[in-house]
Scaffold this motif. Structure first.
Motif, PDB file in Angstrom:
ATOM      1  N   TYR A  23       0.779  -1.137   0.088  1.00 40.71           N
ATOM      2  CA  TYR A  23      -0.010  -0.077  -0.157  1.00 40.71           C
ATOM      3  C   TYR A  23       0.986   1.232  -0.061  1.00 40.71           C
ATOM      4  O   TYR A  23       0.260   2.331  -0.376  1.00 40.71           O
ATOM      5  CB  TYR A  23      -1.016  -0.088   1.138  1.00 40.71           C
ATOM      6  N   GLU A  24       2.007   1.201   0.663  1.00 36.89           N
ATOM      7  CA  GLU A  24       2.897   2.396   0.657  1.00 36.89           C
ATOM      8  C   GLU A  24       3.502   2.672  -0.495  1.00 36.89           C
ATOM      9  O   GLU A  24       3.987   3.790  -0.920  1.00 36.89           O
ATOM     10  CB  GLU A  24       4.002   2.259   1.617  1.00 36.89           C
ATOM     11  N   LYS A  25       3.222   1.677  -1.558  1.00 35.99           N
ATOM     12  CA  LYS A  25       3.721   1.994  -3.069  1.00 35.99           C
ATOM     13  C   LYS A  25       2.506   2.491  -3.780  1.00 35.99           C
ATOM     14  O   LYS A  25       2.692   2.344  -5.203  1.00 35.99           O
ATOM     15  CB  LYS A  25       4.499   0.832  -3.618  1.00 35.99           C
ATOM     16  N   ILE A  26       1.483   2.846  -3.362  1.00 30.18           N
ATOM     17  CA  ILE A  26       0.171   2.998  -4.188  1.00 30.18           C
ATOM     18  C   ILE A  26      -0.037   4.620  -3.693  1.00 30.18           C
ATOM     19  O   ILE A  26      -0.025   5.342  -2.703  1.00 30.18           O
ATOM     20  CB  ILE A  26      -0.970   2.246  -3.735  1.00 30.18           C
ATOM     21  N   ASN A  27      -0.213   5.485  -4.869  1.00 29.19           N
ATOM     22  CA  ASN A  27      -0.092   6.947  -4.700  1.00 29.19           C
ATOM     23  C   ASN A  27      -1.323   7.466  -3.604  1.00 29.19           C
ATOM     24  O   ASN A  27      -1.028   8.302  -2.834  1.00 29.19           O
ATOM     25  CB  ASN A  27      -0.473   7.610  -5.840  1.00 29.19           C
ATOM     26  N   LEU A  28      -2.498   6.649  -3.701  1.00 30.71           N
ATOM     27  CA  LEU A  28      -3.538   7.214  -2.469  1.00 30.71           C
ATOM     28  C   LEU A  28      -3.157   6.990  -1.239  1.00 30.71           C
ATOM     29  O   LEU A  28      -3.593   7.760  -0.360  1.00 30.71           O
ATOM     30  CB  LEU A  28      -4.853   6.426  -3.013  1.00 30.71           C
ATOM     31  N   PHE A  29      -2.366   6.046  -0.842  1.00 25.77           N
ATOM     32  CA  PHE A  29      -1.949   5.671   0.634  1.00 25.77           C
ATOM     33  C   PHE A  29      -0.802   6.229   0.821  1.00 25.77           C
ATOM     34  O   PHE A  29      -0.373   6.347   2.124  1.00 25.77           O
ATOM     35  CB  PHE A  29      -2.218   4.226   0.856  1.00 25.77           C
ATOM     36  N   GLU A  30       0.224   6.379   0.000  1.00 25.33           N
ATOM     37  CA  GLU A  30       1.654   6.732   0.116  1.00 25.33           C
ATOM     38  C   GLU A  30       2.094   7.792   1.044  1.00 25.33           C
ATOM     39  O   GLU A  30       2.800   7.359   2.249  1.00 25.33           O
ATOM     40  CB  GLU A  30       2.315   7.259  -1.015  1.00 25.33           C
ATOM     41  N   GLN A  31       1.430   9.045   0.887  1.00 24.96           N
ATOM     42  CA  GLN A  31       1.804   9.823   1.999  1.00 24.96           C
ATOM     43  C   GLN A  31       1.427   9.609   3.329  1.00 24.96           C
ATOM     44  O   GLN A  31       2.057  10.177   4.294  1.00 24.96           O
ATOM     45  CB  GLN A  31       1.512  11.307   1.478  1.00 24.96           C
ATOM     46  N   ALA A  32       0.252   9.390   3.453  1.00 24.03           N
ATOM     47  CA  ALA A  32      -0.578   9.192   5.040  1.00 24.03           C
ATOM     48  C   ALA A  32       0.349   7.980   5.646  1.00 24.03           C
ATOM     49  O   ALA A  32       0.775   8.115   6.784  1.00 24.03           O
ATOM     50  CB  ALA A  32      -1.702   8.743   5.046  1.00 24.03           C
ATOM     51  N   LEU A  33       1.053   6.933   5.029  1.00 22.26           N
ATOM     52  CA  LEU A  33       1.578   6.049   5.576  1.00 22.26           C
ATOM     53  C   LEU A  33       3.127   6.324   5.941  1.00 22.26           C
ATOM     54  O   LEU A  33       3.638   6.090   6.763  1.00 22.26           O
ATOM     55  CB  LEU A  33       1.672   4.862   4.637  1.00 22.26           C
ATOM     56  N   ALA A  34       3.548   7.261   5.139  1.00 22.32           N
ATOM     57  CA  ALA A  34       4.878   7.913   5.287  1.00 22.32           C
ATOM     58  C   ALA A  34       4.889   8.850   6.509  1.00 22.32           C
ATOM     59  O   ALA A  34       5.914   8.934   7.222  1.00 22.32           O
ATOM     60  CB  ALA A  34       5.435   8.517   3.836  1.00 22.32           C
ATOM     61  N   ALA A  35       3.852   9.350   6.524  1.00 20.49           N
ATOM     62  CA  ALA A  35       3.762  10.417   7.877  1.00 20.49           C
ATOM     63  C   ALA A  35       3.609   9.745   9.057  1.00 20.49           C
ATOM     64  O   ALA A  35       4.123  10.226  10.241  1.00 20.49           O
ATOM     65  CB  ALA A  35       2.344  11.118   7.557  1.00 20.49           C
ATOM     66  N   MET A  36       3.294   8.529   9.236  1.00 19.77           N
ATOM     67  CA  MET A  36       3.373   7.502  10.331  1.00 19.77           C
ATOM     68  C   MET A  36       4.630   6.742  10.380  1.00 19.77           C
ATOM     69  O   MET A  36       4.554   6.066  11.355  1.00 19.77           O
ATOM     70  CB  MET A  36       1.731   6.879  10.501  1.00 19.77           C
ATOM     71  N   ALA A  37       5.298   6.771   9.312  1.00 25.07           N
ATOM     72  CA  ALA A  37       6.434   5.854   9.233  1.00 25.07           C
ATOM     73  C   ALA A  37       6.029   4.294   9.174  1.00 25.07           C
ATOM     74  O   ALA A  37       6.694   3.614   9.986  1.00 25.07           O
ATOM     75  CB  ALA A  37       7.441   6.255  10.235  1.00 25.07           C
ATOM     76  N   LEU A  38       4.821   4.018   8.847  1.00 21.10           N
ATOM     77  CA  LEU A  38       4.179   2.692   8.741  1.00 21.10           C
ATOM     78  C   LEU A  38       4.440   2.051   7.466  1.00 21.10           C
ATOM     79  O   LEU A  38       4.335   2.629   6.472  1.00 21.10           O
ATOM     80  CB  LEU A  38       2.919   2.766   9.109  1.00 21.10           C
ATOM     81  N   LEU A  39       4.634   0.634   7.387  1.00 20.68           N
ATOM     82  CA  LEU A  39       4.905   0.032   6.124  1.00 20.68           C
ATOM     83  C   LEU A  39       3.562  -0.988   6.595  1.00 20.68           C
ATOM     84  O   LEU A  39       3.530  -1.920   7.448  1.00 20.68           O
ATOM     85  CB  LEU A  39       6.098  -0.961   6.021  1.00 20.68           C
ATOM     86  N   ALA A  40       2.555  -1.114   5.403  1.00 24.59           N
ATOM     87  CA  ALA A  40       1.562  -1.841   5.657  1.00 24.59           C
ATOM     88  C   ALA A  40       2.049  -3.316   5.267  1.00 24.59           C
ATOM     89  O   ALA A  40       2.995  -3.656   4.693  1.00 24.59           O
ATOM     90  CB  ALA A  40       0.399  -1.460   4.677  1.00 24.59           C
ATOM     91  N   GLY A  41       1.053  -4.211   5.488  1.00 25.19           N
ATOM     92  CA  GLY A  41       1.531  -5.731   5.241  1.00 25.19           C
ATOM     93  C   GLY A  41       2.092  -6.493   6.390  1.00 25.19           C
ATOM     94  O   GLY A  41       2.386  -6.031   7.485  1.00 25.19           O
ATOM     95  N   ASP A  42       2.731  -7.836   5.992  1.00 18.22           N
ATOM     96  CA  ASP A  42       3.243  -8.519   7.192  1.00 18.22           C
ATOM     97  C   ASP A  42       4.688  -8.823   6.853  1.00 18.22           C
ATOM     98  O   ASP A  42       5.034  -9.847   7.334  1.00 18.22           O
ATOM     99  CB  ASP A  42       2.196  -9.705   6.996  1.00 18.22           C
TER     100      ASP A  42
END
Length: 217
Positions: free
Chosen positions: A173-192
């Protein structure tokens, strides 16, 4: 912060809606991404980004998000300009040449969002520019609100040969434009994938992020 996972889905969504409405009345610009389960599954199709290798675009949902921002925050966004460096971070030169309102120096942010409604293929770039501008300005507080956030830690739902030739591994998800910046703001990587390492948080200059999780996903 996260809302309690024990809040039922309808209650949790109602709480988020109240937060969004209150924040907007208080002068915040709010990027609201409701129904995260739909967003992470039903973008219809995903395409490789033309400029940024390894990134992927959700055209339909990006266009939808840009339209929602215009509908709720047009007056708040008036006067905000997009600078050349930000445009070039997300658009190829050939893409920029197609934007008639872009002078090569600055462009009104509202005009860029209007352009996203005219040209769906460029809506992901417009969305990325929008969030980038809002995260890096400090004139008005910017709030990102995401529902069903724990769903982003489930196995991904978007696939493309440009990411995995066998089309078996989902695009993170962090490589998809819609979610990229929000996940980066929280320093989170989605998935397992426990081997992946997040970078330092890339938070907005003024504002914050609220996410809600639900038991049903």
């Amino acid at each position: 912060f996260s809302l309690s996972p024990f809040i039922r889905y309808s209650q949790q969504s109602a709480v988020l809606s109240s937060i969004v409405a209150s924040a907007r009345r208080s002068g915040h610009i709010v990027m609201y991404l409701p129904d995260g389960d739909r967003l992470r599954k039903n973008g219809f199709f995903i395409t490789p980004n033309a400029l940024r290798e390894g990134m992927f675009d959700l055209q339909n949902l990006s266009q939808e998000a840009c339209a929602a921002m215009l509908a709720t925050h047009r007056d708040d966004l008036k006067g905000m300009k997009v600078d050349k460096a930000t445009m070039e971070r997300y658009f190829k030169d050939t893409q920029l040449q197609r934007i008639t309102d872009y002078s090569g120096d600055t462009m009104p942010l509202v005009d860029l969002l209007n352009y996203a409604q005219e040209r769906k293929a460029h809506a992901p770039m417009c969305y990325s520019v929008l969030v980038d501008i809002l995260m890096n300005q400090d004139e008005k507080p910017f709030l990102v609100v995401m529902d069903d956030f724990n769903g982003y830690y489930d196995r991904g739902q978007y696939f493309h040969m440009a990411y995995d030739e066998d089309v078996r591994e989902p695009i993170p998800y962090e490589k998809i434009n819609l979610f990229e910046q929000a996940l980066a703001a929280m320093a989170l990587l989605a998935g397992d994938d426990e081997d992946k390492k997040a970078e330092s948080p890339k938070m907005m200059k003024r504002g914050g992020i609220i996410v809600a999780i639900t038991e049903s996903h």
